[in-house]
Design an enzyme around this catalytic site. Structure first.
Site, PDB file in Angstrom:
ATOM      1  N   ASP A 103       0.837  -1.198   0.000  1.00 43.43           N
ATOM      2  CA  ASP A 103       0.000   0.000   0.000  1.00 43.43           C
ATOM      3  C   ASP A 103       0.875   1.254   0.000  1.00 43.43           C
ATOM      4  O   ASP A 103       1.947   1.256  -0.591  1.00 43.43           O
ATOM      5  CB  ASP A 103      -0.925  -0.044   1.224  1.00 43.43           C
ATOM      6  N   HIS A 136      -3.699   5.778   3.322  1.00 46.82           N
ATOM      7  CA  HIS A 136      -4.443   4.563   2.998  1.00 46.82           C
ATOM      8  C   HIS A 136      -3.863   3.334   3.706  1.00 46.82           C
ATOM      9  O   HIS A 136      -4.593   2.548   4.321  1.00 46.82           O
ATOM     10  CB  HIS A 136      -4.425   4.387   1.481  1.00 46.82           C
ATOM     11  N   SER A 190     -11.534  -1.308   0.072  1.00 47.91           N
ATOM     12  CA  SER A 190     -10.194  -1.266   0.676  1.00 47.91           C
ATOM     13  C   SER A 190     -10.246  -1.585   2.157  1.00 47.91           C
ATOM     14  O   SER A 190      -9.261  -2.064   2.730  1.00 47.91           O
ATOM     15  CB  SER A 190      -9.574   0.120   0.502  1.00 47.91           C
TER      16      SER A 190
END
Length: 442
Positions: free
Chosen positions: A144, A182, A380
């Site tokens: 990520d 994220h 996600s």
């Protein structure tokens, strides 16, 4: 573990990012990056001898990540042992938003512990499952944007094993630290320790930050594959890939040309024991079609759709018979009006608390008053729920292969008939069912 109780006031939530193909991957000097299908380790030497830079050798040399001039594809393909060479593509995080603001009223959960706001863990019986397993002696790689290395709930991050695979890295000095937000949110969903605020599905797992994004711009697919290959190399029990590609990539598309190399790397990682959990994408669409979708078209990937606090498919989640393997909480409801409280049931969780609460980089502004935490939603957020559950399974069955881990998770799932439900696959995960079945030898 110390599940210390803290309080905070709500703010505005956003929808988590999905990935969009944005262009050709290039090195800092402008040269083009290629994904190369090869026939073993010796081919890398031949490619290098021909004057090309070999950045990565993946899947025992069957896939190479190579840098050369923009017109080098034919020259690379002419080298003995090379099957094909195609320009790599970049993926950027695209962030659609719910067009609303949170109400000004104080939420009913104000004054409660952060763990009390983790409806995603409650509906999947994660807290009860911790009586059986917490992910001890397991390892999960987060492919990520990196992970906040200083977060109080992420003290189980192994910085020494962390890596950055970024072809044009505009922030090389940060290493595996988070170049955005994220990865930190995903990591907390997998394995936040509960030391300060929130608890992950596997709070005793070891988290490995694998950064594939620069601070500005997209991640090259070759670097993502390098991260997955690295996860398998270090013996990760799971590698989370929360970067679902929206829609079907039709034959002839740039991404579809990379299909063979993607499959080779994913399958190699799974053979080595790493479960690859991937998000289905946030395009609200069907994944059926003659083209190629990621991660859904790769049999080695464990593809996850997103569900709501009411165990319905979240309005943004992709779906598709035989494309979805399992479902897990990602946040929001099945419609935008219900998400915003305009319709729904009396006991619905109000917006934005119906998104998923997890860790947030401590140096970024949060939409909640307590720094280090935030609510966001998306597939996600669903995939790391499954990665954490894979760690619980591996704690109980350390010798189980990746297929056995996936089967255990599917057998413990709820709310689906068989394994081919178009919305939920084998069902919505239930951590307690899964670990109880394993503890009882099922």
């Amino acid at each position: 573990m110390n599940f210390e109780r803290r309080t905070f006031v709500k703010g505005v939530a956003g929808l988590a990012a999905t990935a969009a193909v944005t262009g050709t991957a290039s090195a800092a000097d402008g040269r083009t990056q290629y994904l190369v299908g090869a026939n073993g380790n010796s081919v890398a030497d031949a490619v290098a001898d021909a004057g090309f830079e070999v950045r990565h050798e993946l899947a025992d040399g069957d896939v190479l990540v190579v840098v050369g001039s923009s017109d080098a594809a034919a020259d690379i393909e002419s080298i003995g042992g090379v099957n094909d060479a195609n320009p790599d593509v970049t993926l950027e995080l695209d962030e659609p938003e719910v067009d609303a603001e949170a109400d000004d009223e104080t939420p009913p959960s104000d004054g409660a512990a952060l763990s009390d706001l983790q409806w995603d863990k409650e509906v999947t019986d994660v807290f009860e499952a911790h009586e059986y397993a917490t992910g001890e002696d397991t390892r999960v790689a987060i492919i990520d944007t990196g992970i906040d290395l200083n977060h109080p709930d992420l003290g189980n991050v192994n910085e020494d094993l962390g890596r950055a695979f970024v072809v044009d890295d505009d922030v090389p000095e940060i290493g595996p630290d988070d170049s955005g937000y994220h990865g930190t949110h995903v990591a907390g969903t997998v394995g936040a320790t509960g030391e300060s605020g929130v608890v992950g599905t596997a709070p005793d797992t070891e988290l490995i930050p694998v950064r594939v994004f620069p601070a500005d711009g997209g991640a090259a697919f070759g670097d993502i594959l390098a991260g997955i290959d690295y996860a398998a190399e270090i013996g990760a029990d799971a590698a989370n890939f929360s970067l679902g590609i929206p829609g079907v990539q039709q034959p002839g598309s740039e991404l579809n040309k990379l299909k063979a190399e993607v499959q080779t790397v994913f399958q190699s990682a799974v053979r080595r024991g790493t479960v690859i959990t991937g998000s289905a994408g946030n395009a609200s669409g069907s994944l059926q079609g003659s083209g190629f979708t990621l991660p859904n078209s790769v049999p080695a990937a464990f593809t996850v759709s997103a569900t709501s606090p009411a165990d319905t498919l979240s309005f943004y989640s992709n779906f598709g018979t035989s494309d979805i393997d399992i479902a897990a909480p990602g946040g929001y409801y099945e419609t935008i009006p219900r998400t915003l409280g305009e319709t729904g049931e009396p006991d619905d969780i109000p917006f934005p608390l119906n998104a998923v609460l997890s860790t947030w980089p401590t140096d970024l502004e949060s939409s909640v008053d307590l720094p280090g935490y935030d609510f966001i939603a998306g597939t996600s957020m669903a995939a790391p729920q499954v990665a954490g559950l894979a760690a619980l399974v591996r704690e109980l069955e350390p010798d189980a292969n990746a297929s056995r881990v996936e089967q255990a998770i599917q057998k413990g799932a709820e709310d689906a008939n068989g394994k081919s439900d178009s919305e939920f696959g084998a069902g919505i995960i239930n951590a307690l069912n899964t670990v109880e079945r394993l503890s009882n030898g099922k």
